[in-house]
Design a protein around this motif. Sequence first.
Motif: not given
Length: 451
Positions: A123-128, A138-144, A148-152, A203-210
């Motif tokens: 249920x945690x929104x994730x963007x890498x 970008x998982x479904x929780x982040x989209x909701x 934003x259904x999609x982010x390039x 190099x990647x950065x993974x951010x979680x949004x709660x």
Amino acid sequence: MLFHQFRFNVVVRVLILAGAIFLYMIVWEKDEWPMTRIFFTAGIVGLIVELIRYVERTNRDLEAFLLAIKHKDFTHTFTSGQQGRSFVALKDAFNQIITSYQDLRAEKESHYQYLQNVIEHVSVALICYTDEGQVELMNEAAQQLLDRPYMSNIQILDRVDPSLLQAVKEINTGDSKLVKARVNDDLLNLALQATEFKLQGKHYKLVSFTDIRSELDAKEVDTWQKLIRVLTHEIMNSVTPIISLTKVLSGLMTDEKGQRVEFSTIEADDADDILDSIKTIESRSKGLLHFVHAYRSLTKIQKPQFQKVATEDMAQRVRTLLKPELDKRDIKLSIQMAEPSPHIQADAELIEQVLINLVKNAMEALEGKGGGEITIGAQIQHDKRIHLFVRDNGPGIDLEYLDKVFIPFFTTKKKGSGIGLSLSRQIMRMHKGSIRFHSIPNEGTVFTLVF
């Protein structure tokens, strides 16, 4: 074994070719055999071509095999066809390696699908995203959450809320940050956490949004309820006796018809009661005024002036300031600092105010106890955070009060205002830190300032 077979076949072909050339040289001397010369010439050419094709056949198969691996085309299969038994083992080896790669790809795809399902299920929104800002996940929780259904690219967050994009860019590995973001006119309270890693040199950065809005709302309601109970209790303690005394005064200064009586007719005992009542009203009014001033002090903390501060120097100043009172109560105060002594970025005066408050609380907890000891110390934790603590060997805090110690105006002391710990917590929040405590009944209490 395969090489031996290949060498044997080459040697045989070379010998046949050599024999054919030898016979050709004999035939060449016979002028009466012209057709035989032509036959041998064609045969030798054919043997040379067949030898070349046989030798290059392995190279072509090897080239096809390596190209298949390079382009990750594991659908190709190798058959010996008419190439002879010597190539059967080679083609089998190629096919076995191709099959192994097919199994590895299937296993990798299975793991990818498994992780993808896990990421989509949480249920945690994730963007890498990469250093270039390209969003890789970008998982479904982040989209909701962000609608934003999609982010390039991560820059698209600027269209959601510029402050959110700024927070995502500034947050570092292991940090946590609270951000208020407006998404489609809906104000969200987001808790951000980040981690950074490298994969295949990228190099990647993974951010979680709660979204902690519901938790904050529930906590806010609970805090308000506790605060209102304390405020009501404090105000009623002053207002109730004032109302009661004013009724008494009114009864003493009016007759049965409600008319004011002459002061000269008031008896001495009644006059004393009136005076005592007025003094009591004055005292409770002053207490209520002090309470209001204390409340105002909670909302008027000066803005911190940050500078590099040595924790040991602060502890020494606090000990010097409170030494007369410590000696009077026969309480020992010691200082325990990590080596080297930690430094913090803080407002020295505000943090000293917190330490003084904590030490005074410890002194009051040790009231009447022999062998009282207080320790001010600092430690650097494994996560590089600095812990500044005040520890005592007092009676500890009762279990029923553990969730109330930071509530404004709550106190168990007869002369306490109940704002010291609330003030300390606000000061630590202004330093982007926190204050926590651990208490064991009959053993002691330790309050820790986390920077």
